[in-house]
Structures are given as C-alpha cells and as structure tokens.
Design a protein around this motif. Structure first.
Motif, PDB file in Angstrom:
ATOM      1  N   PRO A 102       2.861   2.815  -4.997  1.00  0.00           N
ATOM      2  CA  PRO A 102       4.287   2.513  -4.860  1.00  0.00           C
ATOM      3  C   PRO A 102       4.627   2.175  -3.413  1.00  0.00           C
ATOM      4  O   PRO A 102       4.003   2.691  -2.480  1.00  0.00           O
ATOM      5  N   MET A 103       5.596   1.310  -3.226  1.00  0.00           N
ATOM      6  CA  MET A 103       6.154   1.095  -1.895  1.00  0.00           C
ATOM      7  C   MET A 103       7.225   2.166  -1.713  1.00  0.00           C
ATOM      8  O   MET A 103       8.379   1.985  -2.091  1.00  0.00           O
ATOM      9  N   TYR A 104       6.808   3.292  -1.172  1.00  0.00           N
ATOM     10  CA  TYR A 104       7.662   4.475  -1.153  1.00  0.00           C
ATOM     11  C   TYR A 104       8.994   4.226  -0.451  1.00  0.00           C
ATOM     12  O   TYR A 104      10.036   4.719  -0.885  1.00  0.00           O
ATOM     13  N   ALA A 105       8.990   3.479   0.629  1.00  0.00           N
ATOM     14  CA  ALA A 105      10.238   3.256   1.370  1.00  0.00           C
ATOM     15  C   ALA A 105      11.238   2.435   0.572  1.00  0.00           C
ATOM     16  O   ALA A 105      12.435   2.458   0.858  1.00  0.00           O
ATOM     17  N   ASP A 106      10.783   1.707  -0.443  1.00  0.00           N
ATOM     18  CA  ASP A 106      11.674   0.869  -1.240  1.00  0.00           C
ATOM     19  C   ASP A 106      12.175   1.554  -2.508  1.00  0.00           C
ATOM     20  O   ASP A 106      12.982   0.970  -3.248  1.00  0.00           O
ATOM     21  N   LEU A 107      11.711   2.761  -2.782  1.00  0.00           N
ATOM     22  CA  LEU A 107      12.143   3.450  -3.998  1.00  0.00           C
ATOM     23  C   LEU A 107      13.617   3.841  -3.887  1.00  0.00           C
ATOM     24  O   LEU A 107      14.061   4.356  -2.864  1.00  0.00           O
ATOM     25  N   ASP A 137      16.446   7.900 -13.933  1.00  0.00           N
ATOM     26  CA  ASP A 137      17.221   7.886 -12.691  1.00  0.00           C
ATOM     27  C   ASP A 137      16.734   6.844 -11.701  1.00  0.00           C
ATOM     28  O   ASP A 137      17.450   6.485 -10.763  1.00  0.00           O
ATOM     29  N   ILE A 138      15.491   6.387 -11.863  1.00  0.00           N
ATOM     30  CA  ILE A 138      14.948   5.422 -10.910  1.00  0.00           C
ATOM     31  C   ILE A 138      15.691   4.089 -11.036  1.00  0.00           C
ATOM     32  O   ILE A 138      15.797   3.508 -12.117  1.00  0.00           O
ATOM     33  N   LYS A 139      16.198   3.623  -9.910  1.00  0.00           N
ATOM     34  CA  LYS A 139      16.948   2.369  -9.880  1.00  0.00           C
ATOM     35  C   LYS A 139      16.043   1.196  -9.519  1.00  0.00           C
ATOM     36  O   LYS A 139      16.191   0.094 -10.055  1.00  0.00           O
ATOM     37  N   LYS A 140      15.093   1.439  -8.600  1.00  0.00           N
ATOM     38  CA  LYS A 140      14.220   0.370  -8.148  1.00  0.00           C
ATOM     39  C   LYS A 140      12.854   0.929  -7.795  1.00  0.00           C
ATOM     40  O   LYS A 140      12.745   1.990  -7.181  1.00  0.00           O
ATOM     41  N   ALA A 141      11.800   0.231  -8.195  1.00  0.00           N
ATOM     42  CA  ALA A 141      10.439   0.589  -7.819  1.00  0.00           C
ATOM     43  C   ALA A 141       9.651  -0.688  -7.584  1.00  0.00           C
ATOM     44  O   ALA A 141       9.759  -1.646  -8.367  1.00  0.00           O
TER      45      ALA A 141
END
Length: 540
Positions: free
Chosen positions: A533-538, A521-525
């Motif tokens: 991880p850059m949490y705000a960019d997930l 389901d992850i589109k961008k990480a």
C-alpha cells in the motif's frame, strides 16, 4: 539501466513507521475517526531484525520502513518522469562511474538535526563495513573502497573511500565499475540516511528509529504491532493524507480478514487462501486488485543432500516440470496469481516472456520423471522431499498441493515443513540452516530486472541463500551493470536468466497480483509497483 537525459532520481527520505502494540483480534478497537487525522490500521508481521535501514531486508521490516514512500510514488510514475525528493540533483560523469549528489537544504530528521551529506555517506559506510555485519552490506559493493572494508578487524567507523564529501549538501559516489542503474537503487531502504544519534547506540536506534520522512515512529510492541504518526514538519513531495499508520501483526491472514469484515482493521493487502473464491463477492469489504511484481518460488540450496552439482540441476528441473502451475492458480488462487515465465515480473523493466529456457517452467511430468531418473543414476534418491513454509501466511495450501503433485509425478515421499512465523523461516534461510527446500519470494527494491538477479544469484550477492555460483552468470550480470543503455543492459540480464532457468537455484512459480481488501471506512487506497500500500495516500 537508463538514458541519463530521461531520469531524475531520488535520494528518498526515511518514512519510518512505528507501532503502538496493537492486538490481533476483533477486540482491538479500530480508530473510527475519519478525515485527514485518521489513523489507518493495516496488517503487518514482526520484523526479522531491528529497524535499522541498512539491516532490513524482509517484508515485516520493509513495511515499517515504508520502503521509503517517495520512491514508491516515483515508481508509479516511472514511465513518465521520476522525481527528486531529498536530492536536488544526481549527476553522472560520462561513463557512469562517478555521481555528484546535491541534496536540498532545510531537510531535518525528526530529532531536529539536519540531513547533510554525511547523513548518507556515514550510513552507507557503516552498512558496507564487515565489522558491523549489516544484511544489506552487498548493496554497497559497487562503491570504491568496499573490498577494504571487508577485511577482518576493520574499525567499525571506517569509511568508504569512494564516498567523498564536498560540503554539507554535496558529495560524490565513485564506483568500481560503470553502473547506470545506480539512481534507481538510491531509492531503496538500504540507502536511507540516519542521524548522528544512530552511532551513539545502534541497538536503541533499531528499536525506535529516527527518520526524515512523512511519518515518525511512536511505538513498537514486539509480536503485536507498531505505530507511526504523521510528521507535520515534513517538507517533501509526499505528505501523509492521514494521521498515522497502525501496523498490526497477525499470526494468520484469516484472523486479519475477519477483522476487516468486522470493521476492526482498515486495510489488508493480502487475501487468505481460504477466501480466494469468495472475497470479490463479499459485501462487507472493499476490494482492490491490480497487477503486481512480487514473485514466489521454491528455493533449493546447493548444500542440501541430492541438490548439488549436476544431480541437483537435474532434480530441480524435474521438480519444476512436475508442478502444474496453471492448475494450482486456477483451483487455489482463483486467478490471483500469474504463472511465471522468468525471474522478474511483467510490470518490471527488462521483463520478457520470450526466454528459450522458459519451457522448464511448463508442466511436463513425463520429462520430469525422466530427469529424476537421470539424477538417480548419479546418486539414488533416499529420504523424504520436504518444502518449508511459515504458518503465519497462506502458503500451506499451495505447498501441500505442490508436494502432492511431486509425490504423484516423481514417486517420492513428501512432507510439508511448517515454521511458526515468517521471521523464523527467514532467519533460518539467511543463516543457511534450513534443512529442506523452502518457499521464497521477492519484492523488488526498484522496478528493474537487475534487482531480481544480482543480489540473489551473483556469487557475492547479499541474498544469495542458495550457495549458487556460476562464473558465466557473474560475468554477464557485471556486463549488464556496465551497459550504456537500458536495452543493452536488459539483453544481458535476460542472457543471465537463460542460465538461471537451466540451473534453477530458485524455481519460479508465479507472480503475485495485488489482491487487497479494506473495511467500508476506507475512502482511498493506492498501491505501489511492488504490491505494498502507499501508506501516505490512505484515507478514510
């Protein structure tokens, strides 16, 4: 160290996450919604202490503080142009002993109160004050007035004399000595502001902190998880591209990995050792890899029997020479680590692979055996050589591999020592009650070699857990801090590293690459310079 015409530093916002008691098994239903309001589930560990930024110094708490995400974004752009966040400007005087900080108008904490100059100066003074016993106190030793706040009986609200408030949006930082690396340091968790509500009840604040960043805490269920949601009132440069972050505290990485494969966890930023050989071929996950800056090693405090003075140096050197790092990286880590040649990491300003004493990190069991015998001539070895680790990690395999090599090469009895959680291991390390050597790592607060050295190896460093004291190291680190240019500073820090590679208060082993997996389901990480991880960019 930086040339001033090339940097615009951050006074970053607190991006505090929080936790709504998530569980640790596949039965924890993941938020399956997608789009900008999706809540992203990620792995985490129970923080060692409460969520007060001045008192947070380990991975569990740092994750929930998001290590202030604006700084992380700055780091990704560090070789281009750092950016200001809360700060309008941070201006040094001619010799970098005084900085004038102007903060932007309009910033608010999530309780609605304004972010002012005192939001910073009072927080930093509280952190520096010995009466308040904050883990990150030593970060503020560079500020004038720090020594006065170290005296027994100091009122808990006493302020650093070196911090001068000019108005609600302007204050000055006066230092004990030149420190041109200060702007980089201001982006770390220790320097985050806190609202007035903190001082009314610091304990309650630590359970539910109030930030001024892209997220706000909604819950923290101890031992299970924490949850933060997007702060729609955030006006900074790095708004969240998701609805929030659900931190789930796992007792093993294997269970977290199983949840990712089953679609019950969105992102796992560490791979369990049992899956190193297969995760890149796993069709049930998305794989993310990149060079990282976290380091790992073996800490051996001076206070331990047989590890003080000249005997201790000889034994540390013998241990280092008896570890075949290349073999362990190949057989256990499948290339997800890189052998250490210094105390920083390849992605960090100041790193070098040209240190003369780096040979102590090479595999040379014959020389290791010779040095062990020299140590025996000072005081014959007795007992068992143990290395402690935390069971809620993937460290057991490499610890056992290292001990097996030490047993074969040095002829000693060995025994791994397991602590149930990282929190328990780190608490014992900080309290200096660990009775054995132990695995330890470092995730930098900012991408400068200074951060790997001063706090850990100066005599008064806040994370000097080794009882290490070397006057030459203290002197050289101070000279590095006062150096006028980046190159001059790096030369000094590398000079200090040469001494450290002789004394080996911590034995460097390897650098940890970013090895993460996400659900389908992850589109961008994206990931920061220090492997988080850059949490705000997930996005999903």
């Amino acid at each position: 160290m930086v040339r001033w015409k090339k940097i615009a530093a951050i006074l970053a916002p607190v991006l505090l996450l929080s936790a709504c008691g998530s569980t640790q098994s596949a039965s924890s239903a993941n938020d399956s919604s997608a789009g900008p309001n999706a809540v992203i589930s990620v792995n985490g560990t129970e923080p060692q202490v409460s969520l007060v930024p001045m008192n947070t110094g380990e991975v569990g708490g740092d994750r929930i503080h998001l290590r202030n995400e604006a700084n992380e974004r700055q780091i990704l752009l560090i070789y281009q142009k750092p950016v200001n966040e809360v700060a309008e400007s941070i201006t040094p005087n001619s010799d970098a002993t005084q900085f004038t900080v102007k903060i932007k108008d309009g910033w608010k904490f999530t309780d609605g109160t304004p972010v002012t100059s005192e939001s910073f100066t009072k927080a930093w003074s509280y952190a520096a004050n010995v009466t308040n016993a904050q883990l990150n106190s030593s970060y503020f030793s560079i500020v004038k007035g720090y020594d006065e706040l170290q005296k027994e009986g100091t009122p808990s609200d006493a302020q650093l004399s070196g911090l001068v408030v000019k108005d609600d949006h302007t204050f000055q930082i006066n230092l004990n000595a030149p420190d041109s690396a200060l702007p980089s340091q201001l982006g770390s968790v220790s320097f985050l502001p806190v609202p007035e509500a903190f001082y009314k009840d610091p304990k309650a604040y630590g359970e539910k902190p109030i930030g001024n960043g892209a997220y706000k805490l909604v819950s923290w269920k101890h031992g299970q998880g924490a949850k933060v949601i997007r702060n729609d009132d955030y006006k900074g440069n790095f708004p969240a591209k998701n609805g929030g972050i659900d931190f789930r505290f796992y007792t093993t990485l294997d269970s977290a990995y199983a949840d990712v494969q089953a679609g019950n966890l969105d992102l796992l930023d560490q791979i369990p050792a049992t899956s190193y050989s297969s995760y890149q071929k796993n069709k049930n996950v998305k794989v993310f890899t990149a060079a990282g800056s976290q380091t790992q090693g073996i800490s051996i405090p001076e206070r331990l029997k047989h590890f003080s003075g000249e005997e201790g140096i000889l034994r540390r050197q013998a241990i280092s020479l008896s570890i075949d790092r290349d073999l362990i990286i190949k057989k256990l880590f499948y290339g997800t680590r890189v052998k250490a040649v210094d105390y920083s990491a390849p992605s960090i300003t100041g790193y070098t692979d040209n240190l003369k004493n780096k040979t102590i990190l090479e595999y040379n069991p014959q020389k290791g055996k010779e040095l062990w015998k020299k140590a025996d001539a000072i005081s014959p070895w007795d007992g068992t050589l143990s290395i402690a680790y935390n069971a809620d990690s993937s460290d057991k395999q490499w610890i056992e591999a290292v001990l097996h090599q030490l047993q074969d090469n040095l002829g000693v009895d060995v025994q791994p020592q397991s602590y149930p959680t990282k929190k328990e291991l780190r608490t014992a390390a900080v309290d200096k009650t660990l009775p054995t050597p132990y695995q330890s790592g470092w995730a930098p607060d900012y991408p400068n070699i200074e951060n790997y050295l001063t706090l850990r190896f100066s005599s008064d460093g806040g994370y000097n857990e080794y009882d290490y004291h070397n006057d030459n190291v203290d002197k050289i680190l101070a000279e590095g801090s006062a150096a006028p240019t980046t190159d001059d500073a790096n030369a000094k820090y590398q000079e200090a590293e040469e001494i450290l590679l002789n004394d080996l208060p911590q034995i460097p082993l390897w650098y940890q690459n970013i090895t993460a997996v996400g659900s389908k389901d992850i589109k961008k990480a994206a990931f920061t310079y220090n492997n988080y991880p850059m949490y705000a960019d997930l996005e999903k």
